[in-house]
Enzyme design. Sequence first.
Site, PDB file in Angstrom:
ATOM      1  N   GLU A 145     -43.935  -3.834   3.552  1.00  0.00           N
ATOM      2  CA  GLU A 145     -44.684  -3.778   4.778  1.00  0.00           C
ATOM      3  C   GLU A 145     -44.016  -4.373   5.938  1.00  0.00           C
ATOM      4  O   GLU A 145     -42.978  -5.156   5.831  1.00  0.00           O
ATOM      5  CB  GLU A 145     -46.058  -4.367   4.414  1.00  0.00           C
ATOM      6  CG  GLU A 145     -46.816  -3.645   3.608  1.00  0.00           C
ATOM      7  CD  GLU A 145     -48.038  -4.303   3.257  1.00  0.00           C
ATOM      8  OE1 GLU A 145     -48.644  -5.192   4.360  1.00  0.00           O
ATOM      9  OE2 GLU A 145     -48.883  -3.601   2.672  1.00  0.00           O
ATOM     10  N   ARG A 159       0.341   8.428   2.128  1.00  0.00           N
ATOM     11  CA  ARG A 159       0.817   7.792   3.641  1.00  0.00           C
ATOM     12  C   ARG A 159       2.026   6.982   3.390  1.00  0.00           C
ATOM     13  O   ARG A 159       2.175   6.190   2.587  1.00  0.00           O
ATOM     14  CB  ARG A 159      -0.309   6.689   3.756  1.00  0.00           C
ATOM     15  CG  ARG A 159      -0.115   5.968   5.195  1.00  0.00           C
ATOM     16  CD  ARG A 159      -0.156   6.585   6.497  1.00  0.00           C
ATOM     17  NE  ARG A 159      -0.204   5.955   7.584  1.00  0.00           N
ATOM     18  CZ  ARG A 159      -0.030   6.096   8.868  1.00  0.00           C
ATOM     19  NH1 ARG A 159       0.294   7.320   9.051  1.00  0.00           N
ATOM     20  NH2 ARG A 159       0.153   5.454   9.965  1.00  0.00           N
ATOM     21  N   GLN A 205      -9.549  -0.331   5.059  1.00  0.00           N
ATOM     22  CA  GLN A 205      -8.262  -1.273   5.341  1.00  0.00           C
ATOM     23  C   GLN A 205      -6.886  -0.322   4.839  1.00  0.00           C
ATOM     24  O   GLN A 205      -6.002  -0.348   5.635  1.00  0.00           O
ATOM     25  CB  GLN A 205      -8.249  -2.530   4.565  1.00  0.00           C
ATOM     26  CG  GLN A 205      -7.291  -3.651   4.922  1.00  0.00           C
ATOM     27  CD  GLN A 205      -7.630  -3.995   6.641  1.00  0.00           C
ATOM     28  OE1 GLN A 205      -8.812  -3.804   6.963  1.00  0.00           O
ATOM     29  NE2 GLN A 205      -6.439  -4.566   7.089  1.00  0.00           N
ATOM     30  N   GLY A 216      -5.981   2.749  10.867  1.00  0.00           N
ATOM     31  CA  GLY A 216      -6.799   3.128  11.631  1.00  0.00           C
ATOM     32  C   GLY A 216      -7.469   4.306  11.389  1.00  0.00           C
ATOM     33  O   GLY A 216      -8.686   4.701  11.951  1.00  0.00           O
ATOM     34  N   GLU A 276     -34.394  -2.467  -2.679  1.00  0.00           N
ATOM     35  CA  GLU A 276     -34.710  -3.006  -3.935  1.00  0.00           C
ATOM     36  C   GLU A 276     -34.432  -4.526  -4.369  1.00  0.00           C
ATOM     37  O   GLU A 276     -34.025  -4.677  -5.599  1.00  0.00           O
ATOM     38  CB  GLU A 276     -34.363  -2.124  -5.158  1.00  0.00           C
ATOM     39  CG  GLU A 276     -34.868  -0.387  -4.632  1.00  0.00           C
ATOM     40  CD  GLU A 276     -35.082   0.316  -5.938  1.00  0.00           C
ATOM     41  OE1 GLU A 276     -34.792  -0.043  -6.985  1.00  0.00           O
ATOM     42  OE2 GLU A 276     -35.367   1.691  -5.660  1.00  0.00           O
TER      43      GLU A 276
END
Length: 384
Positions: A127, A268, A336, A340, A363
């Site tokens: 609530e 990369r 990370q 970028g 939960e």
Amino acid sequence: MLFKLTPEQLMIQNMVREFSRKVVAATASERDKTKEFPAENFRQMGELGLMGMMIPQEYGGESADAISYVLALSEIAYSCASTSVVMSVQNSIVCETLNKFGTEEQKQEFLVPLASGEIIGAFGLTEPEAGSDPVSQQTTAVRDGDQYIINGTKRFITSGEHSKVVLITAKTDETKGHKGISCFIIPKGTSGLIVGRLEDKMGLRASDTTDLIMENCAVPASNRVGKEGDGFKIAMSGLDSGRIGIAAQSYGVAMAAFDAAIKYAKKRKQFGAAVSKHQAIRFQIADMATQIEAAKQLIFSAASMKDRGETYTKEASIAKLFASEMVNEVTARAIQIHGGYGFTKDYNVERFYRDARVFTIYEGTSEIQRIVISNQVLKDKRKP
Ligand code: CAA
């Protein structure tokens, strides 16, 4: 691996993996932007038996074990955490609660359509002023002949808008603390049940989270689940199972972030080599693999205790605490590793990071899990 999956568990894992990566993943990024509820995916998940997996077949479920359930849930979470939270709430705190505490009539009327995936269910405990401390809830249910009149507001209700049946808790006796809380089934369309504001969330954006307001909402007394005063324990029992589900969700999202990070690191190139060749990245990958593996073992351990019919309150909280903290670290590391690019919406890792943030909150927050774990440890000195 500590746990060897049975041929049936492997079959369920493969079936859900194929469905998840083909169907659920296809629209996950788009739905994160549009917040569109994946109704068609849930229809198909119902057909595949994923919406009431641990419920007996006679009540519309699959009679699957908890290990199969966590495998399936983590496969769905791998593609879309919004979809997996709806599946988790439906399977555990809605369907399992009705299966464990409902009458035969309640099972026939509500559990069968829920477990078979015909309709979606919701559970209302929280609530506006009662989150971690549900005993302080203000919703009331006053007996009036053969019905109860319910008044109050529930907050942060998963599937508040798209559900057709809601289980809620309410006070039937203000003087009795947790023993004065009861549980009720309210079908949508009941006069006085109003879907309130829709939250605009950081993550899990394709799953609706709403207020549910009850204004003189009358439900038949036969819609009370369990006895008067059983509501708090019913909710706690449902959360034991729900917490294994949130741990499984955490594992699924962590695996998705991990796989994405490895793929990116191999592709990369910096300083003349793939970044996966650099020790700084390799060590991150090793730490991620270790964290994920540890979470998996805790999840399987809690699920197998449940399958053996043992009390698993502590183990569910340990799995939830560790896995939800783990996925927050793993998704941060995945960003990370992406550098970028990880901060842009061109890559899924930013969605994983946003989706995972709530896993240490809903939960039961990490702080609540520590309360549950320490309570259990201190009460049972033989099994620290
Ligand atoms: N199963 C069955 N009964 C249980 C139980 C369990 N796991 N845990 C406690 N109980 C019983 C106790 O035995 C006790 O009964 P008796 O008085 O008969 O002995 C009674 O419940 C009260 O227990 P506590 O004294 O431990 O209760 P407490 O008031 O100190 O609260 C708490 C315990 C762990 C803090 C609990 O309030 C809690 O879990 N809070 C967090 C609530 C939460 O998780 N909310 C999540 C909302 S749902 C959600 O997020 C779903 C979603 O949409 C994704």
